[in-house]
Scaffold this motif. Structure first.
Motif, PDB file in Angstrom:
ATOM      1  N   PHE A  35       0.791  -1.339   0.099  1.00  0.00           N
ATOM      2  CA  PHE A  35       0.060  -0.276   0.035  1.00  0.00           C
ATOM      3  C   PHE A  35       0.716   1.255   0.087  1.00  0.00           C
ATOM      4  CE2 PHE A  35      -3.246  -3.046   1.656  1.00  0.00           C
ATOM      5  CZ  PHE A  35      -4.266  -2.911   0.740  1.00  0.00           C
ATOM      6  N   PHE A  36       1.990   1.069   0.442  1.00  0.00           N
ATOM      7  CA  PHE A  36       3.093   2.173   0.175  1.00  0.00           C
ATOM      8  C   PHE A  36       3.339   2.486  -1.227  1.00  0.00           C
ATOM      9  CE2 PHE A  36       4.254   1.133   4.691  1.00  0.00           C
ATOM     10  CZ  PHE A  36       3.776   2.600   5.255  1.00  0.00           C
ATOM     11  N   LEU A  37       3.065   1.892  -2.056  1.00  0.00           N
ATOM     12  CA  LEU A  37       3.210   2.054  -3.538  1.00  0.00           C
ATOM     13  C   LEU A  37       1.956   2.910  -4.036  1.00  0.00           C
ATOM     14  CD1 LEU A  37       4.259  -1.549  -4.977  1.00  0.00           C
ATOM     15  CD2 LEU A  37       5.776   0.574  -4.517  1.00  0.00           C
ATOM     16  N   ILE A  38       0.907   2.918  -3.541  1.00  0.00           N
ATOM     17  CA  ILE A  38      -0.356   3.452  -3.913  1.00  0.00           C
ATOM     18  C   ILE A  38      -0.275   4.771  -3.985  1.00  0.00           C
ATOM     19  CG2 ILE A  38      -2.665   3.842  -3.853  1.00  0.00           C
ATOM     20  CD1 ILE A  38      -3.025   0.941  -2.788  1.00  0.00           C
ATOM     21  N   LEU A  39       0.026   5.542  -2.937  1.00  0.00           N
ATOM     22  CA  LEU A  39       0.177   7.052  -2.639  1.00  0.00           C
ATOM     23  C   LEU A  39       1.307   7.630  -3.491  1.00  0.00           C
ATOM     24  CD1 LEU A  39      -0.885   9.653  -1.271  1.00  0.00           C
ATOM     25  CD2 LEU A  39       0.665   9.113   0.848  1.00  0.00           C
ATOM     26  N   PRO A  40       2.282   7.112  -3.614  1.00  0.00           N
ATOM     27  CA  PRO A  40       3.256   7.874  -4.531  1.00  0.00           C
ATOM     28  C   PRO A  40       2.901   7.809  -5.915  1.00  0.00           C
ATOM     29  CG  PRO A  40       4.532   6.337  -3.196  1.00  0.00           C
ATOM     30  CD  PRO A  40       3.164   6.295  -2.701  1.00  0.00           C
ATOM     31  N   CYS A  41       2.312   6.680  -6.446  1.00  0.00           N
ATOM     32  CA  CYS A  41       1.788   6.693  -7.722  1.00  0.00           C
ATOM     33  C   CYS A  41       0.777   7.730  -8.046  1.00  0.00           C
ATOM     34  CB  CYS A  41       1.402   5.122  -8.286  1.00  0.00           C
ATOM     35  SG  CYS A  41       2.477   3.794  -8.238  1.00  0.00           S
ATOM     36  N   LEU A  42      -0.345   7.761  -7.001  1.00  0.00           N
ATOM     37  CA  LEU A  42      -1.446   8.534  -7.069  1.00  0.00           C
ATOM     38  C   LEU A  42      -0.860  10.315  -7.067  1.00  0.00           C
ATOM     39  CD1 LEU A  42      -4.301   9.264  -7.210  1.00  0.00           C
ATOM     40  CD2 LEU A  42      -4.384   9.315  -4.712  1.00  0.00           C
ATOM     41  N   LEU A  43       0.237  10.671  -6.466  1.00  0.00           N
ATOM     42  CA  LEU A  43       0.972  11.887  -6.505  1.00  0.00           C
ATOM     43  C   LEU A  43       1.464  11.964  -7.722  1.00  0.00           C
ATOM     44  CD1 LEU A  43       2.322  12.189  -2.752  1.00  0.00           C
ATOM     45  CD2 LEU A  43       0.091  13.184  -3.799  1.00  0.00           C
ATOM     46  N   LEU A  44       2.090  11.151  -8.381  1.00  0.00           N
ATOM     47  CA  LEU A  44       2.862  11.212  -9.589  1.00  0.00           C
ATOM     48  C   LEU A  44       1.898  11.664 -10.443  1.00  0.00           C
ATOM     49  CD1 LEU A  44       5.899  11.070 -10.822  1.00  0.00           C
ATOM     50  CD2 LEU A  44       5.342   8.688 -11.189  1.00  0.00           C
ATOM     51  N   ALA A  45       0.749  10.827 -10.579  1.00  0.00           N
ATOM     52  CA  ALA A  45      -0.449  10.984 -11.696  1.00  0.00           C
ATOM     53  C   ALA A  45      -0.790  12.179 -11.442  1.00  0.00           C
ATOM     54  CB  ALA A  45      -1.206  10.001 -11.332  1.00  0.00           C
ATOM     55  N   LEU A  46      -0.960  12.961 -10.296  1.00  0.00           N
ATOM     56  CA  LEU A  46      -1.534  14.215 -10.037  1.00  0.00           C
ATOM     57  C   LEU A  46      -0.689  15.447 -10.741  1.00  0.00           C
ATOM     58  CD1 LEU A  46      -2.854  14.047  -6.469  1.00  0.00           C
ATOM     59  CD2 LEU A  46      -4.363  14.327  -8.435  1.00  0.00           C
ATOM     60  N   PHE A  47       0.713  15.121 -10.444  1.00  0.00           N
ATOM     61  CA  PHE A  47       1.672  16.147 -11.242  1.00  0.00           C
ATOM     62  C   PHE A  47       2.021  15.876 -12.565  1.00  0.00           C
ATOM     63  CE2 PHE A  47       1.944  16.728  -6.622  1.00  0.00           C
ATOM     64  CZ  PHE A  47       2.014  18.205  -6.557  1.00  0.00           C
ATOM     65  N   ILE A  48       2.047  14.593 -12.964  1.00  0.00           N
ATOM     66  CA  ILE A  48       2.545  14.375 -14.389  1.00  0.00           C
ATOM     67  C   ILE A  48       1.406  13.400 -15.162  1.00  0.00           C
ATOM     68  CG2 ILE A  48       4.379  13.203 -15.795  1.00  0.00           C
ATOM     69  CD1 ILE A  48       6.129  13.442 -13.365  1.00  0.00           C
ATOM     70  N   HIS A  49       0.839  13.932 -16.081  1.00  0.00           N
ATOM     71  CA  HIS A  49      -0.141  13.523 -16.746  1.00  0.00           C
ATOM     72  C   HIS A  49      -0.400  14.218 -18.033  1.00  0.00           C
ATOM     73  CE1 HIS A  49      -1.827  16.599 -13.919  1.00  0.00           C
ATOM     74  NE2 HIS A  49      -2.130  17.377 -15.122  1.00  0.00           N
ATOM     75  N   GLU A  50      -1.181  13.727 -18.917  1.00  0.00           N
ATOM     76  CA  GLU A  50      -1.329  14.423 -20.375  1.00  0.00           C
ATOM     77  C   GLU A  50      -2.618  15.451 -20.346  1.00  0.00           C
ATOM     78  OE1 GLU A  50      -1.845  11.391 -23.475  1.00  0.00           O
ATOM     79  OE2 GLU A  50       0.092  10.582 -23.139  1.00  0.00           O
ATOM     80  N   LYS A  51      -3.345  15.120 -19.449  1.00  0.00           N
ATOM     81  CA  LYS A  51      -4.578  16.357 -19.504  1.00  0.00           C
ATOM     82  C   LYS A  51      -5.027  16.136 -17.672  1.00  0.00           C
ATOM     83  CE  LYS A  51      -8.060  15.002 -21.728  1.00  0.00           C
ATOM     84  NZ  LYS A  51      -9.025  14.985 -22.871  1.00  0.00           N
ATOM     85  N   PHE A  52      -5.337  17.237 -17.446  1.00  0.00           N
ATOM     86  CA  PHE A  52      -5.665  17.366 -15.937  1.00  0.00           C
ATOM     87  C   PHE A  52      -7.264  17.156 -15.884  1.00  0.00           C
ATOM     88  CE2 PHE A  52      -6.511  19.535 -11.761  1.00  0.00           C
ATOM     89  CZ  PHE A  52      -6.008  18.375 -11.021  1.00  0.00           C
TER      90      PHE A  52
END
Length: 215
Positions: free
Chosen positions: A98-115
């Motif tokens: 579950f410690f993998l989930i939050l970093p992946c979510l934060l990364l998705a919030l900052f690095i994405h193709e469209k917000f």
């Protein structure tokens, strides 16, 4: 759809069937990480939120339903089935997934193709899938002695992603303006995580020996 994408999908499907064969027929989940299976259930739930709103093709919908349904079915077997759950190696499968989930979510919030919510959640699923295999690989390194079906399952899972890399290269050279850096980098990271396993898998196959991973 091209031959590399289709091969990747069929290889992914084969990995699921191999795992279900082991769990349903042999009634064993020995060597299988529940942590990885739970992460995959989250990955597919996040990625396929559009399953009932955006119709692409019958093939696409069926594949989504298969991967969604099978991921939750496997988790249910490992957690609830009175026989299968006895073979689950809880003491070795201790990766704090579950410690993998939050970093992946934060990364998705900052690095994405469209917000947008849909795009961020889809990007989150890509990042999480890239690392979802880590608990499984750690478990295999700890147990070291790997049965044939478990080895085949992990190999097919890695081969599916490798075939998708070839698919992306093919589409880059055959389709105009086909550029998806987030998908490509996530897929490359995921494939590289399998490199060590692939090496020892092919070594054991070449020598006709049982698969062992170094501690």
């Amino acid at each position: 759809m091209n031959i590399f994408r289709l091969s990747g999908d069929m290889t992914h499907l084969a990995s699921v069937l191999v795992l279900l064969l082991k769990i349903h027929t042999i009634k064993s989940c020995a060597g299988i990480s529940l942590k990885t299976q739970e992460l995959y259930a989250i990955v597919f739930s996040a990625r396929y939120l559009d399953i009932f709103t955006d119709f692409i093709s019958l093939y696409n919908t069926i594949m989504k339903l298969i991967f969604l349904g099978s991921s939750f079915l496997i988790v249910w077997y490992m957690r609830r089935h009175k026989i299968v759950r006895r073979s689950y190696d809880r003491e070795q499968d201790t990766f704090r997934h579950f410690f993998l989930i939050l970093p992946c979510l934060l990364l998705a919030l900052f690095i994405h193709e469209k917000f947008t919510i849909k795009e961020v959640i889809w990007t989150f699923s890509l990042y999480l899938e890239a690392v979802a295999i880590l608990p499984q690989l750690v478990l295999l390194q700890r147990t070291r002695n790997i049965d044939n079906l478990t080895g085949q399952y992990v190999f097919l899972l890695g081969a599916y992603r490798a075939l998708y890399l070839v698919n992306w290269v093919y589409r880059y050279f055959t389709e105009p303006h086909y550029v998806h850096w987030i998908t490509w980098i996530s897929g490359l990271v995921q494939t590289l995580l399998y490199a060590d396993f692939f090496y020892y898998y092919f070594q054991s196959w070449k020598k006709n020996e049982k698969l062992h991973l170094p501690a």
